[in-house]
Design an enzyme around this catalytic site. Structure first.
Site: not given
Ligand SMILES: [Zn+2]
Length: 221
Positions: A5-6, A70
């Site tokens: 993810h970011y 993340e």
């Molecule tokens: Zn995400």
């Protein structure tokens, strides 16, 4: 599965605070800062809440089968920018570690947008999946692109059916109908964000289709 993810927030500390806030009802196993610092937030064997409504290869409870990572980046809403080398190197080391503990096939190292194309764009077309694959994590192919008319929204027929069948076989939620509808364009856009980032337009041109075919070959057990 490992899902990348970011954070999509203005700063790393903001994102860290949110991921640590029980009231926010979101979490991830790891956060990787742009300077390469790695924060372990949830034990790998425990469930974290990062995927949301999602789908891959018939599985809808992606949180139950994935480790979520993340990457700090403001994302498309707050000034999307490339992921710096220090962050990429830290991610590669982290994936080395995770995969020494868990069996995760190359085909199951994915982006959030792969499992939720209608809702999510992260980590997005600036994330260097090619470099990650070169470092040993995930699939990447660069076949010669065959000529052929692109398929696009409004098209229908056996070519579209075969395209949707290929996307489904790879893992996307794209049931073959033969009609190149909005959902198909959204899925192609997600595919391009990951595997054909030079052109992210929802049109299945020859290059996009060639990469799909070669990925299916590479993903086959
Ligand atoms: Zn995400």
């Amino acid at each position: 599965m490992i899902l990348l993810h970011y954070t999509g927030m203005r700063s790393g500390p903001d994102a860290l605070a949110r991921l640590r806030d029980p009231a926010a009802k979101v979490s991830a196993h790891y956060l990787v800062e742009e300077d390469g610092r790695v924060f372990a937030l949830v034990p790998e064997a425990r469930r974290a809440w990062h995927a949301g409504v999602s789908f891959w290869k018939g599985e809808r409870d992606i949180n139950a089968v994935s480790i979520g990572v993340e990457l700090v980046n403001p994302g498309h809403d707050f000034g999307y920018r490339p992921f710096p080398p220090a962050q990429m190197n830290a991610l590669i080391d982290l994936l080395d570690d995770i995969r020494a503990r868990w069996t995760v096939s190359e085909a199951r190292i994915l982006g959030h947008s792969d499992v939720a194309p209608g809702r999510k764009q992260d980590p997005g077309e600036l994330f260097d999946w090619k470099a990650l694959a070169k470092a040993g994590h995930g699939l990447w192919v660069e076949p010669p692109s065959p000529p052929g008319a692109p398929l696009a929204k409004g098209d229908n027929g056996t070519g579209v059916f075969a395209l949707q069948a290929g996307l489904t076989r790879l893992g996307y939620d794209c049931p073959p109908s033969g009609d190149y509808d909005d959902a198909t364009a959204t899925t192609i856009t997600a595919f391009q964000r990951h595997w054909r980032p030079a052109v992210v337009d929802g049109v299945a041109d020859g290059e996009t289709r060639a990469r799909l075919v070669h990925l299916l070959r590479a993903a086959a057990p």
